[in-house]
Design a protein around this motif. Structure first.
Motif, mmCIF file in Angstrom:
data_model
loop_
_atom_site.group_PDB
_atom_site.id
_atom_site.type_symbol
_atom_site.label_atom_id
_atom_site.label_comp_id
_atom_site.label_asym_id
_atom_site.label_seq_id
_atom_site.Cartn_x
_atom_site.Cartn_y
_atom_site.Cartn_z
ATOM 1 N N SER A 226 0.830 -1.198 0.000
ATOM 2 C CA SER A 226 0.000 0.000 0.000
ATOM 3 C C SER A 226 0.866 1.251 0.000
ATOM 4 N N HIS A 228 0.826 3.556 2.207
ATOM 5 C CA HIS A 228 1.325 3.797 3.559
ATOM 6 C C HIS A 228 2.497 2.878 3.887
ATOM 7 N N ASP A 270 -1.107 4.321 -6.883
ATOM 8 C CA ASP A 270 -1.968 4.278 -5.700
ATOM 9 C C ASP A 270 -2.812 5.538 -5.587
ATOM 10 N N GLU A 278 -9.988 10.103 -0.443
ATOM 11 C CA GLU A 278 -8.918 9.216 0.014
ATOM 12 C C GLU A 278 -7.546 9.774 -0.366
ATOM 13 N N ARG A 279 -7.464 10.332 -1.562
ATOM 14 C CA ARG A 279 -6.196 10.910 -2.018
ATOM 15 C C ARG A 279 -5.800 12.093 -1.146
ATOM 16 N N SER A 282 -4.481 10.797 2.103
ATOM 17 C CA SER A 282 -3.167 10.173 1.954
ATOM 18 C C SER A 282 -2.068 11.224 1.836
ATOM 19 N N GLU A 285 -1.417 12.761 5.194
ATOM 20 C CA GLU A 285 -0.675 11.857 6.070
ATOM 21 C C GLU A 285 0.792 11.759 5.649
#
Length: 372
Positions: A226, A228, A270, A278-279, A282, A285
């Motif tokens: 993933s 992450h 990804d 979600e992007r 991400s 983060e």
């Protein structure tokens, strides 16, 4: 004025020079020191011993007359005309100003190897410019005066540096070696000349860069992981070379690392596969993990929104443009396209239309989320 009285200004700020004449005299010297040992530097002078003097072809008649009368030319005169004079006449065994300059800039005791190398590089670049053919003798005299307790250690290091740089120069362009082979060959020679621990300490910054670069390559080859997990791999690599992890990384390096990471194909796959929400989560983060503060993250998040809107507008513009091209001809088509561009892009419409006419479509370029 003694030529070495200018060394403090040579290492620090030219603005502190007392007069414009001194500044003009010091410009070539300042360039040599700031430039340091670059490609093409005559490293063989590191190994020169003795007092071999070069020709006095640059000596003016006035200085020749002074020499005949047993007088020593002023240092400024020597610097201007490039006359070669035995360094022993200009560098006494104890030079208070020079020693003070070295101590101010590098400390009264230089423990770290990388700082020792920096000092030797800067000092020798200066001496090589001032005393061609006598640089080693000058270096030895100064080191023994400025750092008597470490003189043998520093002079031994200087000889090793000379040996290494001579070897490096002899390799020319390392033709016939791949990148990894070239790197391995260089590290083998460094360790052979300096020892493993010393080589790693001197080129510690390079080791860090190589570790991070290798980590990026491995991340780009990872499959079935993933976004992450990829970021965790990068952070582990950073922690392995920086004692305090991302907290020790400067702003420029942090930006560079994140941009390289975001540019990896696997990372973009990804991000493209994620929903807009979600992007966004991400990217937030990722930036927080790499060490950005809340204010910087907020600015970058706002920039992401602007970029998304711009790309969306670009796609809509292209669709509308295709319809106009199909439905209109001549002056009417031109007028419609101009109006369409102004509606979508305002003052930038002319630039975008000119790009399209030249065959460049910015909205068909690769979208790299987090970067453009």
């Amino acid at each position: 004025m003694h030529i070495l009285k200018n060394l403090r200004r040579f290492f620090f700020a030219p603005a502190r020079l007392g007069a414009m004449a001194s500044l003009l005299i010091l410009l070539p010297v300042l360039y040599m020191v700031l430039k340091g040992p670059q490609e093409g530097w005559d490293v063989s002078d590191w190994l020169i011993v003795g007092n071999e003097k070069q020709s006095d072809s640059g000596t003016t008649e006035e200085v020749q007359a002074e020499a005949r009368e047993g007088q020593t030319a002023e240092a400024e005169t020597v610097a201007i005309i490039g006359r070669q004079v035995s360094f022993s006449k200009l560098i006494p065994d104890q030079d208070v100003q020079l020693i003070s300059t070295l101590h101010d800039y590098f400390g009264v005791d230089i423990v770290e190897l990388d700082r020792q190398v920096e000092m030797l590089d800067k000092l020798f670049a200066y001496l090589k410019h001032q005393y061609p053919g006598e640089s080693w003798d000058a270096l030895e005299a100064i080191i023994r005066s400025a750092y008597p307790a470490r003189a043998e250690e520093l002079l031994d290091l200087a000889k090793k540096l000379g040996e290494y740089r001579q070897w490096f120069e002899d390799q020319q362009d390392f033709s016939g070696f791949s990148g990894p082979e070239r790197r391995e060959l260089i590290w083998q020679m460094r360790m052979e000349i300096f020892g493993v621990e010393a080589a790693e300490e001197i080129w510690n910054h390079e080791l860090r860069n190589e570790t991070i670069t290798d980590a990026m390559k491995r991340i780009g080859q990872l499959e079935g992981t993933s976004l992450h997990e990829k970021m965790d791999y990068l952070l582990e690599s950073i922690d392995s070379v920086y004692d305090e992890g991302v907290d020790l990384i400067g702003e420029d390096l942090r930006l560079s690392l994140l941009n390289v990471f975001l540019g990896l194909d696997g990372v973009q796959v990804d991000l493209h596969a994620a929903s807009a929400a979600e992007r966004a989560d991400s990217l937030l983060e990722l930036r927080r993990a790499i060490g950005y503060d809340d204010a910087a993250i907020s600015r970058l998040t706002e920039l992401d929104v602007i970029r998304d809107e711009r790309w969306s507008a670009g796609q809509q513009y292209l669709q509308e443009r295709q319809r106009i091209v199909a439905d209109y001809q001549g002056a009417e088509q031109t007028q419609q396209l101009k109006q369409l561009g102004r509606d979508y892009f305002g003052d930038e419409a002319g630039t975008i239309e000119a790009e399209l006419q030249a065959g460049f479509n910015r909205f068909e370029q690769k979208r790299v989320f987090g970067k453009n």
